[in-house]
Enzyme design. Structure first.
Site, short mmCIF file in Angstrom:
data_model
loop_
_atom_site.label_atom_id
_atom_site.label_comp_id
_atom_site.label_asym_id
_atom_site.label_seq_id
_atom_site.Cartn_x
_atom_site.Cartn_y
_atom_site.Cartn_z
CG ASP A 206 -0.39 -0.38 2.50
OD1 ASP A 206 0.84 -0.33 2.63
OD2 ASP A 206 -1.14 -0.72 3.44
CG HIS B 291 -7.08 -1.35 7.17
ND1 HIS B 291 -7.11 -0.01 7.50
CD2 HIS B 291 -5.83 -1.76 7.49
CE1 HIS B 291 -5.93 0.36 7.97
NE2 HIS B 291 -5.15 -0.69 7.99
C1 GLP Z 1 -1.88 0.20 8.42
C2 GLP Z 1 -1.40 -0.26 7.04
C3 GLP Z 1 -1.31 -1.75 6.93
C4 GLP Z 1 -0.80 -2.29 8.23
C5 GLP Z 1 -1.90 -2.11 9.28
C6 GLP Z 1 -1.48 -2.47 10.68
O1 GLP Z 1 -2.83 1.20 8.32
N1 GLP Z 1 -2.19 0.21 5.94
O2 GLP Z 1 -0.49 -2.10 5.85
O3 GLP Z 1 -0.52 -3.65 8.10
O4 GLP Z 1 -2.45 -0.83 9.22
O5 GLP Z 1 -0.52 -1.59 11.17
P1 GLP Z 1 0.29 -1.85 12.51
O6 GLP Z 1 1.12 -3.07 12.25
O7 GLP Z 1 1.16 -0.63 12.69
O8 GLP Z 1 -0.69 -2.05 13.59
#
Ligand code: GLP
Length: 231
Positions: free
Chosen positions: A71, A132
């Protein structure tokens, strides 16, 4: 690989990093030209550091791996510190000595390049606090393509933690659910009590576009969670 879900619960974040690094290292050892979808976010950073350690020690060679970007924020100027591509390069590509990168800028070019590669071998994913994956914000069904999306207020809030003092861009491009669900194997990493309820929805609730991660159960899915996220 037959679709099916395996959930491993480990004591804490360091144990998660170890287990996740071992999972991916085994696959790279078996298939040196592995095509890997690479999440940023905080959760996989310990895993990537462990893999980099193995590369430095000479026990793992990632030079044949292709890293595919998951992303990206939309409309960032060149060199913007918030670029998720730059984060992927400094946390995964450079320290692991990966030579080939499929960037995510233009959805059509990305989709074409992935098809030419024969799709993804492995997707390494984190779990958004709203369910998500990548930036497939709810609602996203299993056929959602690679596309530009508006970020939800919840994602703007959670992503603010990455960029203290900088605003979070409001739009993003994400690899589609179709691309993610097409991976031959998926590793979902989940850490922390703040992910516990949404992980339970993703694994134990109905498959629904309101929790895009719930569709990962259709794939050959390994979930690695720490005890705070999966008591
Ligand atoms: C973010 C990103 C994702 C990521 C997820 C979890 O918004 N778009 O690619 O995997 O949310 O993030 P984190 O690992 O910092 O909790």
């Amino acid at each position: 690989m037959t679709p099916g879900v395996t959930v491993h619960v480990v004591p804490d974040a360091p144990a998660l990093a170890d287990a996740a690094a071992e999972w991916l290292a085994q696959r790279i050892a078996r298939t040196p030209a592995l095509t890997v979808l690479v999440a940023t976010g905080q959760t996989p950073m310990g895993m990537y550091a462990q893999l980099a350690e193995r590369v430095r020690a000479g026990t793992l060679d990632c030079s044949g791996v292709t890293a595919v970007q998951l992303d990206e924020y939309a409309g960032l100027p060149e060199g913007d510190p918030r670029s998720l591509r730059a984060w992927m390069l400094r946390s995964f590509v450079t320290p692991l000595g990966v030579q080939t990168v499929v960037p995510l800028l233009d959805p059509a070019a990305f989709t074409g390049r992935l098809a030419a590669l024969g799709g993804l071998d492995v997707a390494v994913l984190g779990l958004g606090p709203n369910g998500h994956v990548g930036f497939n914000e709810p609602p996203s069904g299993p056929d959602a393509p690679t596309r530009e999306v508006a970020l939800t207020p919840e994602s703007l809030r959670s992503n603010a933690a990455y960029w203290s003092g900088l605003t979070v861009p409001t739009r993003a491009v994400t690899a589609g659910m179709d691309v993610i669900l097409g991976a031959r194997e998926t590793l979902l990493l989940v850490s922390g009590a703040h992910k516990c309820a949404i992980l339970s929805e993703a694994l134990d609730g109905p498959e629904t576009p309101l929790v895009p991660a719930s569709f990962l159960r259709r794939t050959a899915l390994t979930v690695l969670a720490d005890r705070d996220a999966r008591p």
